[in-house]
Design an enzyme around this catalytic site. Structure first.
Site, PDB file in Angstrom:
ATOM      1  N   GLU A 296       0.692  -1.330   0.037  1.00  0.00           N
ATOM      2  CA  GLU A 296       0.230  -0.424   0.354  1.00  0.00           C
ATOM      3  C   GLU A 296       1.068   0.730  -0.027  1.00  0.00           C
ATOM      4  O   GLU A 296       0.525   2.186  -0.754  1.00  0.00           O
ATOM      5  CB  GLU A 296      -1.057   0.481   1.098  1.00  0.00           C
ATOM      6  CG  GLU A 296      -2.315   1.092   1.023  1.00  0.00           C
ATOM      7  CD  GLU A 296      -2.084   1.303   2.142  1.00  0.00           C
ATOM      8  OE1 GLU A 296      -2.712   2.395   3.241  1.00  0.00           O
ATOM      9  OE2 GLU A 296      -3.384  -0.136   2.462  1.00  0.00           O
ATOM     10  N   ASP A 297       2.376   1.152   0.577  1.00  0.00           N
ATOM     11  CA  ASP A 297       2.791   2.440   1.382  1.00  0.00           C
ATOM     12  C   ASP A 297       4.483   2.864   0.278  1.00  0.00           C
ATOM     13  O   ASP A 297       4.898   3.684   0.537  1.00  0.00           O
ATOM     14  CB  ASP A 297       2.686   2.770   2.255  1.00  0.00           C
ATOM     15  CG  ASP A 297       1.756   2.788   2.997  1.00  0.00           C
ATOM     16  OD1 ASP A 297       0.854   3.573   2.612  1.00  0.00           O
ATOM     17  OD2 ASP A 297       0.851   2.388   4.360  1.00  0.00           O
TER      18      ASP A 297
ATOM     19  N   ASP B 159      -2.952  -3.657  14.015  1.00  0.00           N
ATOM     20  CA  ASP B 159      -3.175  -2.828  12.843  1.00  0.00           C
ATOM     21  C   ASP B 159      -4.355  -1.613  13.716  1.00  0.00           C
ATOM     22  O   ASP B 159      -3.418  -0.545  14.435  1.00  0.00           O
ATOM     23  CB  ASP B 159      -3.316  -3.230  11.962  1.00  0.00           C
ATOM     24  CG  ASP B 159      -3.264  -1.470  11.106  1.00  0.00           C
ATOM     25  OD1 ASP B 159      -2.416  -1.423  10.991  1.00  0.00           O
ATOM     26  OD2 ASP B 159      -3.520  -1.462  10.049  1.00  0.00           O
TER      27      ASP B 159
ATOM     28  N   ASP C 200     -21.481  -2.797  41.148  1.00  0.00           N
ATOM     29  CA  ASP C 200     -21.314  -4.014  40.780  1.00  0.00           C
ATOM     30  C   ASP C 200     -20.343  -3.580  39.636  1.00  0.00           C
ATOM     31  O   ASP C 200     -19.842  -3.315  38.628  1.00  0.00           O
ATOM     32  CB  ASP C 200     -21.307  -4.633  39.736  1.00  0.00           C
ATOM     33  CG  ASP C 200     -23.013  -4.248  38.738  1.00  0.00           C
ATOM     34  OD1 ASP C 200     -23.033  -3.008  39.333  1.00  0.00           O
ATOM     35  OD2 ASP C 200     -23.637  -5.178  37.622  1.00  0.00           O
TER      36      ASP C 200
END
Length: 743
Positions: free
Chosen positions: A92-93, A153, A273
């Site tokens: 992707e990068d 991620d 509680d």
């Protein structure tokens, strides 16, 4: 000051240390082949990301290393998934493509990395976020590791959100709350779900988050003392069982406590509680059930049980595989305490969810608890006619928390979301059974198809070959599978009927001597439809008068040309915001409006309004949302609709900031609850608000019931500080138990 070379050396050392830490954290067996792949993936990722940095300024490669570590330690995934986690952003990068990954690491790893890679960002319609969600979720049925790595991620991104701008934080938190937290729940990832919810609350409502966090810290010592006091009398009797066990006590999550405060409409101090006691036994699988019930018997002998709070998820596990025995008892000082009883195996599955099931395949076919759910996801994916937003909305109904257990006539168990109907049941049995459903018998009694199912119901469905889904059925169902199948059937029917409209339009354009294909998209847009089929259907239905074409268009060759165009001001670049334009407001409109910056620019460039769903006031944390036809709406970050808007249409969200309130007053609705002390309640409330605080009351409605009152009051204030002061003052009245802002 260190030199650039020293900084680079230090960073390289840090990166290598983090990778070694990752290798040591892997709990599964690593073969020599795995070791080679892990080192190769690390080297490739480090090289690919070497010029990149995160918003925090640290080397980017530290992110995939940490994602891989989360996969190993917090989810329990093996070497293949860890390799994919290291490579998850490479395609992707960076300059490396999927072919390179396939060549170096093989088809399986390339397939998982492809699932983790976002789409290219070019969309003709719909929501980019929804398209990417759909791509990731579509991998569930082929390899669930894609989604599990995506969870890791997202978890690391959430943990490091502090470096992001505020408006980006809001969008990422909204996405997480909308889809990732429910999905983590559905996959049984309890710890990750809880952390998602807590971080989202910290970002969306920081004041609330830190107030509860501070109160938990203040009460820690007394809470620990109470837990020790609760556990002490249990030890002797548990020891008599002669089994290995451990007892833990921990506070409930901040988000869980906040939900209780909202639902019960009580302050923190009245939530008893606040923590749960967990008793975990280490026994063989075949003894788990009997030992857990023996432990339950000991707990309820020592402490008084509340029978209606018993939940047996050992006999009937939840649909996400969760097994445990829950009960609530009355402990010392009359306080309610939730006790969870389970085995080590059950605890492992409760903590790690889907991933932990693989560990226990040899014990039983544990993964079968997911089969029905995965089949439903597969059914949704097979219906590729709907847009991505429809898919996400349908998918979300499969991420339910509360369940209802019903039975077929043969006694087979069917688990559905709470609120499901007899028609949902029919579609869950089979798509064809749902599509041809004519009637439903529940416990041998004829009931409407919209009957809401209850635990223990036995349902019989009658069908007919002549029956077809109707438009009204969409209002009777809540499950994604049912909605998807009904819409698919309706679309087919619309297309069939729409063919008549298409033929009518073809004849009309032929008479005008213009080409059909060259003009159809222009006409679809002109009549306000997204799809041609919708236009054809409306023509066939007689809802559209085709005489409009001749009235509003001229012909040029074989093309239609609009006679005139209304002059409009675009709101943004069409590439980034593909929606309609917004007209500039009249000057008089802005006089009564507060002064804002939208996207860093003066808000008077837009036609904007404060959203009525959350009624923001000056000082609230806000964002701007660009609508398709009604200009810009200003919402509070904690708006009930914020999660959906930012998660599904994040590309329409802009940063918004208050500049001044321009002497504008704001209307705020408050819900006030407390003890009904008689006629003086109304007088004391109105006196506090009007006289003591000097605020105007716009409306006042109050109801009393058996010593309890609930008042809904609208007041006019200038800013958030004034509102908070008013809420504190009202809450300090001895008869008032809680004051909250109505969304």
């Amino acid at each position: 000051m260190p030199s650039s070379s020293q900084i680079a050396t230090n960073e390289q050392t840090l990166i290598e240390e983090q990778f070694i830490k990752l290798l040591k954290s892997i709990k599964t067996t690593i073969t020599s082949e795995d070791d080679v792949l892990l080192h190769k993936a690390f080297k490739l990722a480090a090289h690919a990301h070497q010029e990149q940095r995160r918003k925090s300024g640290e080397p980017y490669i530290l992110h995939p290393i940490e994602v891989a570590r989360i996969c190993a330690t917090e989810i329990g995934l093996g070497p293949t998934a860890i390799v994919c986690a290291l490579l998850h952003d490479v395609v992707e990068d960076t300059r490396f493509n999927l072919d390179h990954i396939r060549e170096e690491f093989g088809v399986k790893i390339a397939h998982i990395v492809d699932g983790l890679t976002k789409l290219d960002g070019t969309y003709d319609k719909g929501s980019p976020q929804a398209e990417n969600f759909k791509k990731v979720l579509s991998t569930l049925v082929s390899d669930v590791r894609v989604v599990l790595i995506k969870m890791a991620d997202r978890l690391h991104n959430m943990r490091t959100l502090g470096a992001m701008p505020r408006h980006k934080q809001l969008k990422i938190a909204a996405e997480t709350q909308y889809i990732y937290a429910p999905l983590a729940h559905r996959l049984g990832l309890y710890n990750i779900k809880t952390e998602f919810q807590d971080i989202c609350l910290r970002i969306l409502e920081p004041d609330v988050y830190f107030e509860i966090a501070d109160k938990l810290k203040e009460s820690k010592a007394s809470r620990d003392k109470y837990i020790a006091e609760f556990i002490k009398p249990l030890g002797k009797k548990l020891n008599e069982l002669q089994i290995e066990y451990r007892i833990t006590g921990r506070p409930k999550s901040i988000s869980s406590i906040y939900n209780k405060i909202k639902i019960k409409k009580v302050p923190f101090e009245e939530i008893y509680d606040l923590f749960a006691i967990r008793i975990i036994v280490n026994v063989p699988k075949e003894k788990e059930k009997s030992i857990c019930w023996q432990v339950y018997s000991i707990v309820t002998d020592v402490h008084t049980p509340i029978p209606e709070r018993l939940k047996d998820w050992i006999t009937t596990p939840k649909s996400n595989g969760y097994e445990s025995l829950h009960t609530t008892v009355i402990g010392p000082e009359g306080r309610y305490v939730e006790v969870q009883i389970r085995s080590e195996r059950m605890d492992d599955i409760a903590e790690r969810g889907f991933a932990a099931h693989w560990k226990y395949k040899g014990i039983q076919d544990s993964q079968s608890v997911y089969d029905n759910w995965l089949n439903n996801v597969r059914d949704l994916l097979e219906n590729d006619e709907g847009d991505a937003l429809e898919f996400i909305n349908d998918f979300k109904t499969n991420l339910f928390h509360d369940e209802v257990y019903v039975y077929t006539p043969k006694g087979d168990l069917v688990i559905l979301p709470k609120g499901a109907t007899a028609l949902d049941f029919a579609f869950s049995i089979h798509s064809e059974v749902g599509a041809h459903c004519t009637a439903a018998k529940v416990n041998n009694k004829l009931e409407p198809l919209g009957y809401e199912l209850q635990n223990g119901d036995q349902v019989t469905i009658a069908t007919s070959a002549d029956q077809k889904p109707k438009e009204g059925w969409l209002k009777m169902v809540i499950t994604g599978k049912a909605r998807s199948k009904i819409r698919t059937s309706l679309r087919k029917e619309r297309r069939r009927f729409g063919e008549f409209g298409k033929e009518t339009l073809q004849r009309k354009l032929k008479n005008l001597k213009v080409d059909f294909e060259s003009n159809i998209d222009l006409l679809t847009d002109y009549f306000g439809f997204k799809k041609r089929t919708d236009l054809y259907f409306e023509i066939a239905s007689g809802e559209i008068d085709l005489a409009e074409i001749k009235e509003n268009f001229t012909t040029k060759g074989h093309l239609l040309v609009p006679k005139e165009k209304e002059e409009e001001l675009p709101t943004a670049d069409a590439k980034t915001r593909p929606f309609s334009t917004v007209k500039r407001p009249r000057k008089s409109d802005s006089k009564s409006q507060p002064s804002l910056l939208i996207g860093g620019e003066p808000a008077d460039q837009y036609q904007f309004q404060l959203a009525s769903c959350c009624n923001p006031v000056y000082g609230d944390d806000i964002f701007a949302f660009l609508t398709t036809s009604f200009g810009v709406r200003i919402h509070r970050s904690s708006c009930p609709n914020a999660t959906h808007l930012m998660a599904s249409y994040g590309y329409r969200v802009l940063k918004a900031e208050w500049v001044s309130n321009n002497n504008t007053s704001f209307i705020v609705k408050l819900l006030i609850t407390g003890i009904d002390a008689g006629p003086g309640v109304i007088e004391r409330l109105s006196n506090k608000i009007s006289t003591a605080l000097g605020l105007n009351i716009r409306s006042f409605n109050i109801e009393g019931n058996e010593g309890y009152f609930e008042g809904r009051i609208s007041i006019i204030i200038d800013n958030k500080n004034e509102l908070e002061k008013a809420m504190r003052s009202i809450k300090n009245l001895d008869m008032v138990s809680n004051v909250s802002r109505i969304e």
